[in-house]
Every structure is written in structure tokens, then in C-alpha cells.
Design an enzyme around this catalytic site. Structure first.
Site, PDB file in Angstrom:
ATOM      1  CB  SER A 269      -0.849  -0.005   1.277  1.00  0.00           C
ATOM      2  OG  SER A 269      -1.485   1.232   1.444  1.00  0.00           O
ATOM      3  CE1 TYR A 282      -4.078  -2.019   5.096  1.00  0.00           C
ATOM      4  CE2 TYR A 282      -3.235   0.170   4.610  1.00  0.00           C
ATOM      5  CZ  TYR A 282      -3.738  -1.047   4.180  1.00  0.00           C
ATOM      6  OH  TYR A 282      -3.891  -1.283   2.832  1.00  0.00           O
TER       7      TYR A 282
HETATM    8  N1  LIG Z   1      -8.640  -0.621  -0.968  1.00  0.00           N
HETATM    9  C1  LIG Z   1      -7.615   0.219  -1.020  1.00  0.00           C
HETATM   10  O1  LIG Z   1      -7.786   1.443  -1.135  1.00  0.00           O
HETATM   11  C2  LIG Z   1      -6.218  -0.323  -0.958  1.00  0.00           C
HETATM   12  C3  LIG Z   1      -5.164   0.552  -1.225  1.00  0.00           C
HETATM   13  C4  LIG Z   1      -3.868   0.073  -1.184  1.00  0.00           C
HETATM   14  C5  LIG Z   1      -3.634  -1.248  -0.874  1.00  0.00           C
HETATM   15  N2  LIG Z   1      -4.670  -2.097  -0.598  1.00  0.00           N
HETATM   16  C6  LIG Z   1      -4.355  -3.486  -0.270  1.00  0.00           C
HETATM   17  O2  LIG Z   1      -4.927  -4.302  -1.242  1.00  0.00           O
HETATM   18  C7  LIG Z   1      -5.255  -5.568  -0.678  1.00  0.00           C
HETATM   19  C8  LIG Z   1      -6.718  -5.882  -0.981  1.00  0.00           C
HETATM   20  O3  LIG Z   1      -7.502  -4.855  -0.430  1.00  0.00           O
HETATM   21  P1  LIG Z   1      -9.031  -4.617  -0.832  1.00  0.00           P
HETATM   22  O4  LIG Z   1      -9.333  -3.193  -0.568  1.00  0.00           O
HETATM   23  O5  LIG Z   1      -9.276  -5.170  -2.164  1.00  0.00           O
HETATM   24  O6  LIG Z   1      -9.754  -5.467   0.304  1.00  0.00           O
HETATM   25  P2  LIG Z   1     -11.237  -6.084   0.367  1.00  0.00           P
HETATM   26  O7  LIG Z   1     -11.647  -5.950   1.787  1.00  0.00           O
HETATM   27  O8  LIG Z   1     -12.102  -5.523  -0.698  1.00  0.00           O
HETATM   28  O9  LIG Z   1     -10.941  -7.631   0.042  1.00  0.00           O
HETATM   29  C9  LIG Z   1     -10.088  -8.369   0.850  1.00  0.00           C
HETATM   30  C10 LIG Z   1     -10.317  -9.847   0.607  1.00  0.00           C
HETATM   31  O10 LIG Z   1      -9.433 -10.564   1.476  1.00  0.00           O
HETATM   32  C11 LIG Z   1     -10.147 -11.603   2.131  1.00  0.00           C
HETATM   33  N3  LIG Z   1      -9.490 -11.880   3.413  1.00  0.00           N
HETATM   34  C12 LIG Z   1      -9.360 -11.051   4.472  1.00  0.00           C
HETATM   35  N4  LIG Z   1      -8.696 -11.672   5.447  1.00  0.00           N
HETATM   36  C13 LIG Z   1      -8.390 -12.918   5.022  1.00  0.00           C
HETATM   37  C14 LIG Z   1      -7.722 -14.030   5.585  1.00  0.00           C
HETATM   38  N5  LIG Z   1      -7.225 -14.003   6.825  1.00  0.00           N
HETATM   39  N6  LIG Z   1      -7.566 -15.144   4.839  1.00  0.00           N
HETATM   40  C15 LIG Z   1      -8.075 -15.202   3.594  1.00  0.00           C
HETATM   41  N7  LIG Z   1      -8.743 -14.201   3.011  1.00  0.00           N
HETATM   42  C16 LIG Z   1      -8.904 -13.062   3.728  1.00  0.00           C
HETATM   43  C17 LIG Z   1     -11.565 -11.062   2.272  1.00  0.00           C
HETATM   44  O11 LIG Z   1     -12.505 -12.113   2.453  1.00  0.00           O
HETATM   45  C18 LIG Z   1     -11.731 -10.309   0.952  1.00  0.00           C
HETATM   46  O12 LIG Z   1     -12.215 -11.169  -0.056  1.00  0.00           O
HETATM   47  C19 LIG Z   1      -4.954  -5.464   0.813  1.00  0.00           C
HETATM   48  O13 LIG Z   1      -3.708  -6.039   1.094  1.00  0.00           O
HETATM   49  C20 LIG Z   1      -4.909  -3.964   1.045  1.00  0.00           C
HETATM   50  O14 LIG Z   1      -4.090  -3.630   2.126  1.00  0.00           O
HETATM   51  C21 LIG Z   1      -5.967  -1.649  -0.634  1.00  0.00           C
END
Ligand SMILES: NC(=O)c1ccc[n+]([C@@H]2O[C@H](COP(=O)([O-])OP(=O)(O)OC[C@H]3O[C@@H](n4cnc5c(N)ncnc54)[C@H](O)[C@@H]3O)[C@@H](O)[C@H]2O)c1
Length: 394
Positions: A269, A282
Site C-alpha cells: 500500500s 495497518y
Molecule cells: N482498498 C484500497 O484502497 C487499498 C489501497 C492500497 C492497498 N490495498 C491493499 O490491497 C489488498 C486488498 O484490499 P481490498 O481493498 O481489495 O480489500 P477487500 O476488503 O475488498 O478484500 C479483501 C479480501 O481478502 C479476504 N481476506 C481477508 N482476510 C483474510 C484471511 N485471513 N484469509 C483469507 N482471506 C482473507 C476477504 O474475504 C476479501 O475477499 C490489501 O492487502 C490492502 O491492504 C488496498
């Protein structure tokens, strides 16, 4: 024993029996299957015009010795016939099918034949795991990997959404396949099992995207030790577990095919590059992830395993921000976090204005970075920002 076989023998066999293009392999799930029965099946329904060929390996049950025996027998077989066998029968273990794509494996192992076309694309027939692929970035990445021809394991703890995602991808008439595997990335046994199931089903592992992540923001006063542990276990320890078990299979592959590269990619991130106010649990886990990436990269490059992080900016279109009930835009509007904001659009505009590119990060932006990392053979240990210019490296 079976676990060792699946994680050592199958990846070795897949590499040893591959021609110019790397094959996929699968261990037959039908425990009752006997060699005689198989021969009979092949006689009645020969998969390949003429006769399907079976190499029998039966000297020992030690995986290292089986591989050594296999190496000798495969090269003798090739010398005599100028082609490789379609199946390898391993005594006390079972039958392994080898094919150019996963749809063909389905057919060879007695599943109902479905129409398929040859997978094309920049990742044709690669084997990939995406954790957290039931929704958000993970789902989008899995879909794009699949459309570039990769076999994709949708690994998530959400069975309903993850299963739907795999079904959606498998509705395509292509030679590559998707598989849902339930996993909790913070649990070692569960992650090890996810890698074994992948290897058993496709014959190895070429790419893992450690994407599953959770966010519970809070100040020092608000953050409970339980919430801190929960986030650290998923975001930080989860990445270590993925790298540990995935690299074991990838190392076997590089042993038997010297110039074969594989990739471990962490979705980090922009909060892994710069502190995040009242969001330290985080940001701390994400900063730590970059430390893991750099260290794993040094350890694994001798095995042609590249390890990199991608640091996306805010994914405003994803559920984390845009969910109409729980999304951060609604939460920030209700909490009055953005001075003067009266609507969700006002909150969104405030955050978009902080990005030189004027918009949030999208899956396509992240996917382009994934392709760059995979295709680049001369880079490892990097944290690649995809932030529309919001974060610039020093
Ligand atoms: N959304 C943002 O703005 C953003 C920005 C930068 C980075 N990220 C990173 O991108 C990645 C995905 O984020 P997102 O926003 O798509 O999240 P999201 O919440 O939309 O999806 C996350 C997925 O991970 C699964 N999950 C969570 N914990 C789990 C576990 N212990 N075991 C197996 N599955 C698990 C959930 O069921 C879900 O399907 C993360 O690592 C997040 O830190 C997100």
C-alpha cells in the site's frame, strides 16, 4: 507422505516432462483407481488418437528416489519413442496426468469433457494463487490473470463469494482453469494446505499474489491489542506464510528447470511507504512487509524466485471505500472528517484532489505493475508505487 509427494514430486515431474512450453500436471483424486482399471479405461476411451502412454515408476516410496528414478526413466522413454508419456503411474501413490493445459487434464482424468480453446495470453498456462481473491483488488487481479491465460487459485476465507468467482471464470471457454480454495492466510496449516492443493491440482506454482488484507483504523487510545494482533496476523504474518510455503514448491521447480523464473508478489500500500495518521496498525504491518520483501528477495534470487511488493494508492471504486453502508466515504462523511463536506461526492473529491493523476487507483493500474514484475527478469526486492503520483520514492 502424500503432502511431500505433492509438493516435491509433482513440481519436479512437471518440469522434467515439459517440452519447450511448460506443461501442467495433476494427481488423480480417485483413490480407488488401479493401474489395470486405468489401462482398461484408456482402451475404451483413448484420450489421444491411437494410444495414450503410461510410464510406470514403482521402485520406491521415497520422493527423492522417485524423482531420481523418474529422471532416468523419462529420458530413456524419450530416447526410445521421441515423445513423452501422457501419464505417469507411481506405485502406492497414484496416477499423474501431464498436459499442455488444465482443461485437457480434466478430460484425461475422467471429468466430463467441456469445450475449450487453447489459452493464449502473456501468462498462458502459468499457475497462480491470489489470496483475498473473492472481492476487491484480489478479485480484479484474479480475473485479469485468468484472461491472460493463467490457471488461477481463488484463495479466500469467504467461501460463498470465492466460489462464485471461480465459477464465473470457469464459464469461459478457455484451456486454463480457476479453482476456489478456502484459506485463512494467518494460519500456517491452512496456507500450507492451500499450496498443496494447488500443486496437486495443477502440478506446481509459478506465481503467488499475497493480497488478502484487513484494515481497522484507530488512534493509540482506540486501538485494542486484539485488533492490533488481528491485523498484524493477516497483513504481515500472512505474507510470511505465503512466501514460506510457496517458495518451497518454486525451489523444486528451479532445481529441475534452471532458467524457470517464478514470482512472489505482495500487494502492499502507499501506507507502506509513508506513515498513516491514526492508522498505525495497518501502516506498520505494510512497512514491515517491505522489509520481508527485501529480505526474501536476497534469499530467493538464487532459485530464480523474484520477490516484490506493489504499493497501490487508494482504490476508491472498491468496496473498502465505496460500500454504501460500511465504506470509508460514508464513514468519513458521518464522522465529519472532511471539513465542509455535505455529500459522499464531496468526500471523494477531497481525496481525489490529493492525487496528481486526479483519480483513485484501479485494478488495471495494479495489474500493469504485476505484468512488469513478472516479465522483468533483472529486478527483485522492489516496492513499486502505483499511486498516480501521490507517493514518490526518495
Ligand atoms: N482498498 C484500497 O484502497 C487499498 C489501497 C492500497 C492497498 N490495498 C491493499 O490491497 C489488498 C486488498 O484490499 P481490498 O481493498 O481489495 O480489500 P477487500 O476488503 O475488498 O478484500 C479483501 C479480501 O481478502 C479476504 N481476506 C481477508 N482476510 C483474510 C484471511 N485471513 N484469509 C483469507 N482471506 C482473507 C476477504 O474475504 C476479501 O475477499 C490489501 O492487502 C490492502 O491492504 C488496498
Amino acid at each position: 507422505m502424500l503432502n511431500t509427494v505433492v509438493k516435491q514430486l509433482l513440481p519436479a515431474l512437471r518440469m522434467l516432462a515439459s517440452r519447450e512450453n511448460v506443461l501442467v500436471a495433476r494427481l488423480d483424486e480417485r483413490e480407488s483407481l488401479q493401474k489395470a482399471q486405468l489401462e482398461e479405461e484408456l482402451r475404451i476411451h483413448p484420450f489421444i488418437e491411437g494410444e495414450a502412454t503410461i510410464l510406470v515408476v514403482d521402485e520406491t516410496v521415497d520422493p527423492d528416489e522417485i524423482v531420481a528414478d523418474l529422471e532416468v526413466k523419462l529420458s530413456m522413454w524419450k530416447e526410445e519413442r521421441s515423445y513423452y508419456p501422457d501419464y505417469v503411474w507411481i506405485k502406492d501413490i497414484g496416477l499423474v496426468a501431464l498436459a499442455p493445459n488444465a482443461a485437457q487434464l480434466d478430460e484425461m482424468l475422467g471429468k466430463e469433457a467441456s469445450d475449450y480453446s487453447i489459452s493464449l495470453g502473456r501468462l498462458a498456462n502459468k499457475i497462480a494463487i491470489v489470496t483475498g481473491a473473492a472481492m476487491g483488488f484480489g478479485a480484479g487481479i484474479a480475473e485479469m490473470l485468468f484472461h491472460e491465460g493463467a490457471n488461477v487459485v481463488i484463495a479466500d476465507w469467504n467461501e460463498t463469494e470465492g466460489g462464485k468467482m471461480a465459477d464465473l471464470l470457469n464459464a469461459n471457454v478457455t484451456g486454463n482453469r480457476a479453482l476456489f480454495v478456502k484459506v485463512d492466510v494467518s494460519d500456517a496449516v491452512s496456507v500450507e494446505d492451500m499450496v498443496s492443493v494447488t500443486s496437486r491440482h495443477f502440478g506446481g506454482l509459478d506465481l503467488i499474489i499475497s493480497n488478502a488484507g484487513v484494515l481497522r483504523a484507530g488512534s493509540l487510545e482506540e486501538m485494542t491489542p486484539e485488533n492490533f494482533d488481528f491485523m498484524t496476523n493477516v497483513n504481515y504474518k500472512g505474507y510470511f506464510l505465503c512466501a514460506k510455503y510457496a517458495s518451497a514448491v518454486m525451489k523444486v521447480q528451479s532445481k529441475y528447470r534452471k532458467e524457470f523464473f517464478s514470482d512472489i508478489i505482495q500487494i502492499n500500500s502507499k501506507s507502506g511507504l509513508k506513515g498513516s495518521n491514526k492508522n498505525f496498525a495497518y501502516a506498520g504491518g505494510k512497512f514491515g512487509g517491505i522489509g520481508l520483501t527485501q529480505s526474501f528477495a536476497m534469499e530467493l534470487m538464487p532459485y530464480k524466485i523474484k520477490v516484490n511488493s506493489i504499493c497501490p494508492g487508494n482504490f476508491f471504486e472498491g468496496p473498502l471505500w465505496s460500500d454504501p453502508e460500511k465504506g470509508l466515504f460514508v464513514q468519513y462523511l458521518k464522522a465529519g472528517k472532511v471539513a465542509g463536506a455535505k455529500t459522499i461526492e464531496d468526500v471523494k473529491a477531497f481525496y481525489e484532489a490529493q492525487v496528481p493523476a486526479g483519480r483513485g487507483c484501479r485494478v488495471t493500474d495494479v495489474f500493469r505493475a504485476i505484468l512488469y514484475i513478472i516479465e522483468q527478469e533483472y529486478e527483485t526486492g522492489q516496492a513499486v508505487p502505483v499511486t498516480g503520483g501521490q507517493n514518490m520514492l526518495n
